[in-house]
Design a protein around this motif. Structure first.
Motif, PDB file in Angstrom:
ATOM      1  N   TRP A  56       0.772  -1.239   0.000  1.00 50.31           N
ATOM      2  CA  TRP A  56       0.000   0.000   0.000  1.00 50.31           C
ATOM      3  C   TRP A  56       0.808   1.298   0.000  1.00 50.31           C
ATOM      4  N   SER A  57       2.095   1.224   0.322  1.00 46.74           N
ATOM      5  CA  SER A  57       2.828   2.487   0.383  1.00 46.74           C
ATOM      6  C   SER A  57       3.019   3.068  -1.013  1.00 46.74           C
ATOM      7  N   ARG A  58       2.561   4.295  -1.190  1.00 49.23           N
ATOM      8  CA  ARG A  58       2.740   5.012  -2.460  1.00 49.23           C
ATOM      9  C   ARG A  58       4.035   5.826  -2.453  1.00 49.23           C
ATOM     10  N   LEU A  59       4.639   5.977  -1.280  1.00 50.30           N
ATOM     11  CA  LEU A  59       5.767   6.895  -1.138  1.00 50.30           C
ATOM     12  C   LEU A  59       7.098   6.206  -0.879  1.00 50.30           C
ATOM     13  N   ASP A 183      11.180  12.038 -21.959  1.00 53.15           N
ATOM     14  CA  ASP A 183      12.349  12.650 -21.332  1.00 53.15           C
ATOM     15  C   ASP A 183      12.052  13.060 -19.902  1.00 53.15           C
ATOM     16  N   ALA A 184      13.030  12.837 -19.014  1.00 51.27           N
ATOM     17  CA  ALA A 184      12.995  13.320 -17.624  1.00 51.27           C
ATOM     18  C   ALA A 184      11.674  13.036 -16.909  1.00 51.27           C
ATOM     19  N   PRO A 185      11.236  11.763 -16.861  1.00 51.83           N
ATOM     20  CA  PRO A 185       9.989  11.480 -16.141  1.00 51.83           C
ATOM     21  C   PRO A 185      10.197  11.574 -14.636  1.00 51.83           C
ATOM     22  N   ILE A 186       9.136  11.848 -13.932  1.00 52.36           N
ATOM     23  CA  ILE A 186       9.212  11.873 -12.480  1.00 52.36           C
ATOM     24  C   ILE A 186       8.934  10.468 -11.961  1.00 52.36           C
ATOM     25  N   LYS A 187       9.617  10.082 -10.891  1.00 55.91           N
ATOM     26  CA  LYS A 187       9.383   8.759 -10.326  1.00 55.91           C
ATOM     27  C   LYS A 187       7.960   8.664  -9.791  1.00 55.91           C
ATOM     28  N   GLU A 188       7.426   7.455  -9.867  1.00 58.59           N
ATOM     29  CA  GLU A 188       6.033   7.238  -9.501  1.00 58.59           C
ATOM     30  C   GLU A 188       5.751   7.586  -8.043  1.00 58.59           C
ATOM     31  N   ASN A 189       6.684   7.215  -7.137  1.00 55.84           N
ATOM     32  CA  ASN A 189       6.420   7.502  -5.724  1.00 55.84           C
ATOM     33  C   ASN A 189       6.519   8.998  -5.420  1.00 55.84           C
ATOM     34  N   GLY A 216       2.464  10.248 -18.579  1.00 53.23           N
ATOM     35  CA  GLY A 216       1.183   9.992 -17.912  1.00 53.23           C
ATOM     36  C   GLY A 216       1.269   9.613 -16.452  1.00 53.23           C
ATOM     37  N   THR A 217       2.427   9.816 -15.819  1.00 52.73           N
ATOM     38  CA  THR A 217       2.613   9.348 -14.443  1.00 52.73           C
ATOM     39  C   THR A 217       1.603   9.966 -13.481  1.00 52.73           C
ATOM     40  N   PHE A 218       1.415  11.288 -13.539  1.00 47.68           N
ATOM     41  CA  PHE A 218       0.471  11.933 -12.615  1.00 47.68           C
ATOM     42  C   PHE A 218      -0.956  11.435 -12.835  1.00 47.68           C
ATOM     43  N   ILE A 219      -1.337  11.238 -14.079  1.00 48.59           N
ATOM     44  CA  ILE A 219      -2.691  10.763 -14.367  1.00 48.59           C
ATOM     45  C   ILE A 219      -2.889   9.361 -13.790  1.00 48.59           C
ATOM     46  N   ILE A 220      -1.905   8.495 -14.001  1.00 48.58           N
ATOM     47  CA  ILE A 220      -2.034   7.112 -13.522  1.00 48.58           C
ATOM     48  C   ILE A 220      -2.010   7.053 -11.998  1.00 48.58           C
ATOM     49  N   GLU A 221      -1.094   7.790 -11.369  1.00 47.44           N
ATOM     50  CA  GLU A 221      -1.051   7.795  -9.908  1.00 47.44           C
ATOM     51  C   GLU A 221      -2.342   8.376  -9.327  1.00 47.44           C
ATOM     52  N   LEU A 223      -5.324   8.155 -10.755  1.00 45.04           N
ATOM     53  CA  LEU A 223      -6.325   7.094 -10.917  1.00 45.04           C
ATOM     54  C   LEU A 223      -6.165   6.026  -9.840  1.00 45.04           C
ATOM     55  N   MET A 224      -4.925   5.715  -9.495  1.00 40.09           N
ATOM     56  CA  MET A 224      -4.703   4.703  -8.465  1.00 40.09           C
ATOM     57  C   MET A 224      -5.236   5.171  -7.112  1.00 40.09           C
ATOM     58  N   ILE A 225      -5.031   6.454  -6.812  1.00 41.74           N
ATOM     59  CA  ILE A 225      -5.536   6.990  -5.547  1.00 41.74           C
ATOM     60  C   ILE A 225      -7.058   7.053  -5.551  1.00 41.74           C
ATOM     61  N   LEU A 226      -7.616   7.561  -6.642  1.00 38.37           N
ATOM     62  CA  LEU A 226      -9.067   7.781  -6.698  1.00 38.37           C
ATOM     63  C   LEU A 226      -9.863   6.478  -6.779  1.00 38.37           C
ATOM     64  N   THR A 227      -9.234   5.403  -7.288  1.00 40.71           N
ATOM     65  CA  THR A 227      -9.926   4.109  -7.355  1.00 40.71           C
ATOM     66  C   THR A 227      -9.452   3.152  -6.264  1.00 40.71           C
ATOM     67  N   ASP A 228      -8.716   3.684  -5.262  1.00 39.07           N
ATOM     68  CA  ASP A 228      -8.232   2.874  -4.144  1.00 39.07           C
ATOM     69  C   ASP A 228      -7.439   1.669  -4.637  1.00 39.07           C
ATOM     70  N   ARG A 229      -6.592   1.906  -5.604  1.00 36.15           N
ATOM     71  CA  ARG A 229      -5.765   0.850  -6.187  1.00 36.15           C
ATOM     72  C   ARG A 229      -4.429   0.802  -5.461  1.00 36.15           C
ATOM     73  N   ALA A 230      -4.099  -0.332  -4.866  1.00 33.54           N
ATOM     74  CA  ALA A 230      -2.821  -0.502  -4.176  1.00 33.54           C
ATOM     75  C   ALA A 230      -1.695  -0.499  -5.190  1.00 33.54           C
ATOM     76  N   PRO A 231      -0.627   0.283  -4.959  1.00 30.95           N
ATOM     77  CA  PRO A 231       0.468   0.333  -5.934  1.00 30.95           C
ATOM     78  C   PRO A 231       1.203  -0.995  -6.088  1.00 30.95           C
ATOM     79  N   GLY A 232       1.092  -1.889  -5.098  1.00 33.75           N
ATOM     80  CA  GLY A 232       1.793  -3.167  -5.188  1.00 33.75           C
ATOM     81  C   GLY A 232       0.943  -4.302  -5.711  1.00 33.75           C
ATOM     82  N   LEU A 233      -0.228  -4.001  -6.260  1.00 36.31           N
ATOM     83  CA  LEU A 233      -1.183  -5.058  -6.598  1.00 36.31           C
ATOM     84  C   LEU A 233      -0.702  -5.964  -7.725  1.00 36.31           C
ATOM     85  N   VAL A 234       0.005  -5.423  -8.717  1.00 29.76           N
ATOM     86  CA  VAL A 234       0.334  -6.250  -9.883  1.00 29.76           C
ATOM     87  C   VAL A 234       1.841  -6.378 -10.113  1.00 29.76           C
TER      88      VAL A 234
END
Length: 735
Positions: A56-59, A183-189, A216-221, A223-234
């Motif tokens: 569950w840790s996103r950070l 180029d220069a993506p931000i890390k997901e956490n 698309g990192t911010f959009i996906i992260e 969506l994960m928060i808004l749909t209660d998706r655990a970052p470690g699920l898959v």
């Protein structure tokens, strides 16, 4: 009677700057008594606690279980850290942790004071683990650096070396969805930390926007928060080959996470917008969203190739909105100041479209973040790899309504200024005459006075709510002290008539300039401001150069180009700060090309474009800038243009240009070359400020030529009809 679950010590690592947010996060998972260190949290907890952090840790970056500590003996003077690591690994029976048929890898980290060849030291630590296995069970495990079943994390310190089992395996920021990179993506956490800091979940937005979405990192992260998706699920973890792994416990945690996500998908989601000026980024965002398991939501997300200048109407009134983005830091924009222009432009758009809404924006320099117009802003400093970044978040200030200065100006009451009464009266009359026109047309920058009276040989220009006052150098026959006294009287009258203070009035002396002297830097004060002209925001510099970056007498020509440019390929020769190109781009030009010898002015041009949300990357050929002599550039190219503007200097002997340029002498050659680049149905506008100019008869004979000077001189310059001359030139119509 069940015994209490066994407690162990765990380390949870994170990026520098995330420690407090991570502590809050894992406390919400039911973990208490946390010790906070730089880049690491330490707590006593159960295996379930560790598994829940993995899920569950996103950070967090890693979840580590310290297995073995090897103290350092200081009996020798010169430390051999590699051998110490070997000895420490040999001193523990690793067959208690994993089976010899499992593959493993070692990640070595050292405290700052430790000097060692990490590659060799890692190899020696690996040798120690293998030799420990051989001594204990007579078998040796294999190394797999790409997908090991067991990952060991070793911290080499000054007084001890700590050997840990890395329960996370790969860093937890790797969620498993980023298949396509930009180029220069931000890390997901880090993206998740920014969303958490800006309170995305609490805002519960109805509109979610990332205007520079990258991969698309911010959009996906989000969506994960808004749909209660655990970052470690898959994703895979590093504990599957561990002898202490509780498979049943982990599967229960995973099933619970899957159930929560299914419930989350049933919730109403916001309208989501993901824009980027780069089509490759748009494609990457779509593919990564699908890879993250949100393919079914793609129809609900508006993912488009758009610049900041091309925002739609979000219809955000009375709706909760959340904007988050990671601008490209301006690495392709030339000077660092271009970065600031990008943030100024973004801030203006946020104020216009999303007043009083929530936003979070990443900056690589604190000066960039400082220009964002937020109420009670919060700043978070993090490390994105080795790059420090600053996140500014808060509520967006509403845009203030800015009226032309003359809209609110009224004639002032002041004591008559002896020696400048006639000048003050003339300036007042000019302002009264120009007021109605300026307010009606929304003109913010104009000339108020232009040497109307022989004794006051000055020009007074209004830029927004600031004045630029130019004193034309007096003839040598005039006593310098007398001229200085008269000029000071003029300044006193200007302040009295306009009501503006000294800090809003900028003064220059304008002697006759030739060649490169006209563009020589006069000052380093850098008093730069943003002014409005038509749809364009323009950076002007009222101190550093003789000219300000915006020739006011060509306002009507620029606005004409803006009206005619839609769908056309536009060429601007001797482009200066490329304000004509800017108007063309904002008017919907298919492309703009700006050519000037000066890199200084071309970088200024790029700032103007970026300020208005337009791209300046040559790769997309949308808006291009060339530092070149215009004659040579015309000679070497072959591209055709539908609309061309040429406003050359009267005379130039720039050090970059071999020979000299004289507009009277050389305009025939210049125009013939330019007409070769004009499409059959195209239009070329030619203008210059040489008062004695005469158009060459060969141009008149070969092309359709119409003088349009009166149409390109605004009401503020009507008193000086010779400020410039302009022509419309086209190819002859064929029957």
């Amino acid at each position: 009677m069940n015994s209490k679950p066994r407690l162990s010590t765990y380390w949870v690592t994170c990026a520098d700057g995330l420690e407090l947010l991570l502590q809050e996060e894992i406390e919400n998972l039911g973990i208490q008594k946390i010790e906070r260190l730089p880049g690491r949290l330490i707590f006593q907890g159960t295996l379930e606690h560790a598994y829940r952090i993995c899920m569950w840790s996103r950070l967090a970056s890693r979840v580590l279980l310290p297995i073995h500590t090897h103290p350092i003996e200081f009996s020798h003077d010169a430390r051999d850290v590699a051998e110490e690591l070997y000895e420490g690994a040999m001193a523990f029976d690793w067959s208690l942790i994993f089976a010899p048929q499992s593959t493993f890898a070692i990640r070595l980290h050292t405290e700052r004071e430790i000097k060692v060849n990490t590659q060799f030291a890692t190899l020696r630590a690996k040798d120690g683990v293998v030799d420990s296995f051989m001594e204990a069970v007579g078998k040796r495990p294999s190394i797999d650096t790409k997908a090991p079943e067991i990952t060991m994390y070793i911290l080499a310190g000054k007084t001890e070396h700590t050997y840990c089992l890395d329960l996370s395996g790969d860093s937890l920021h790797k969620r498993g969805y980023r298949h396509y990179m930009t180029d220069a993506p931000i890390k997901e956490n880090l993206a998740a930390a920014i969303l958490h800091k800006a309170q995305l979940a609490k805002v519960d937005p109805e509109i979610l926007l990332d205007p520079m979405c990258g991969s698309g990192t911010f959009i996906i992260e989000s969506l994960m928060i808004l749909t209660d998706r655990a970052p470690g699920l898959v994703r895979r973890f590093g504990f599957n080959g561990w002898n202490g792994h509780d498979h049943e416990l982990w599967m229960n945690i995973k099933a619970e996470a899957a159930e929560r996500h299914q419930a989350g998908l049933a919730k109403d989601l916001p309208k989501i917008y993901a824009f980027d000026a780069d089509w490759e980024a748009v494609k990457a965002t779509k593919k990564n969203i699908a890879a993250a398991g949100f393919e079914s939501l793609l129809d609900q997300i508006q993912i488009e190739e758009r610049t900041l200048a091309d925002w739609p109407d979000f219809k955000a009134e009375a709706k909760r909105a959340f904007v988050v983005t990671n601008p490209p830091y301006g690495e392709r924009l030339g000077e660092k100041s271009s970065n600031r222009a990008l943030y100024l432009g973004l801030s203006a758009l946020l104020q216009k479209h999303f007043p009083n809404q929530t936003a979070a924006v990443i900056a690589s320099q604190i000066e960039q973040a400082d220009v964002l117009a937020f109420n009670e802003p919060q700043t978070l400093r993090l490390m994105n790899g080795k790059l420090p970044i600053y996140i500014r978040s808060g509520k967006i200030k509403p845009a203030s309504v800015v009226l032309p200065f003359l809209a609110e100006w009224q004639p002032q009451q002041y004591e008559p200024i002896e020696g400048a009464i006639e000048f003050a009266n003339r300036l007042t009359k000019n302002m009264q005459t120009l007021k109605k026109w300026a307010v009606k047309e929304g003109v913010y920058c104009l000339r108020l006075y232009d040497a109307d009276l022989p004794d006051f040989n000055i020009a007074v220009d209004l830029y927004g709510d600031r004045l630029h006052v130019q004193e034309y150098a007096p003839p040598k026959t005039i006593d310098p002290e007398k001229a200085k006294k008269r000029f000071n009287l003029g300044l006193q009258a200007i302040r009295a008539v306009t009501g503006l203070g000294r800090d809003a009035i900028f003064i220059k002396t304008r002697a006759r300039q030739e060649g490169k002297n006209q563009y020589t830097k006069q000052s380093t004060a850098s008093k730069r401001f943003i002014v409005q002209e038509g749809k364009a925001k323009v950076l002007v510099n009222l101190t550093d150069y003789l000219d300000t970056g915006l020739f006011l007498d060509h306002r009507q020509m620029r606005l004409r180009i803006a009206r005619e440019a839609k769908g056309k390929h536009f060429l601007n020769l001797y482009s200066y700060t490329s304000t004509a190109s800017l108007h063309a781009a904002l008017g919907g030009a298919a492309s703009t090309t700006s050519v000037d010898l000066s890199n200084t002015y071309l970088n200024w041009s790029k700032e103007n474009f970026v300020l208005n949300g337009l791209t300046v990357d040559h790769a997309d050929e949308q808006n291009m800038f060339f530092a070149s002599d215009c004659f040579e550039w015309l000679k070497e190219g072959h591209e055709q243009y539908d609309l061309i503007f040429i406003d050359p200097p009267t005379f130039s002997n720039s050090k970059k240009f071999y020979g000299t340029f004289d507009v009277q002498r050389d305009h025939l050659s210049l125009l013939k070359r330019a007409m070769n680049r004009l499409t059959t149905e195209g239009t070329l506008y030619f203008s210059n400020n040489y008062r004695g100019f005469e158009m060459d008869e060969e141009i008149l004979a070969f092309f359709d030529v119409e003088e349009i000077s009166s149409e390109t001189i605004g009401p503020d310059f009507k008193r000086n009809q010779k400020i410039h001359r302009s022509w419309k030139i086209t190819h002859p119509k064929t029957d």
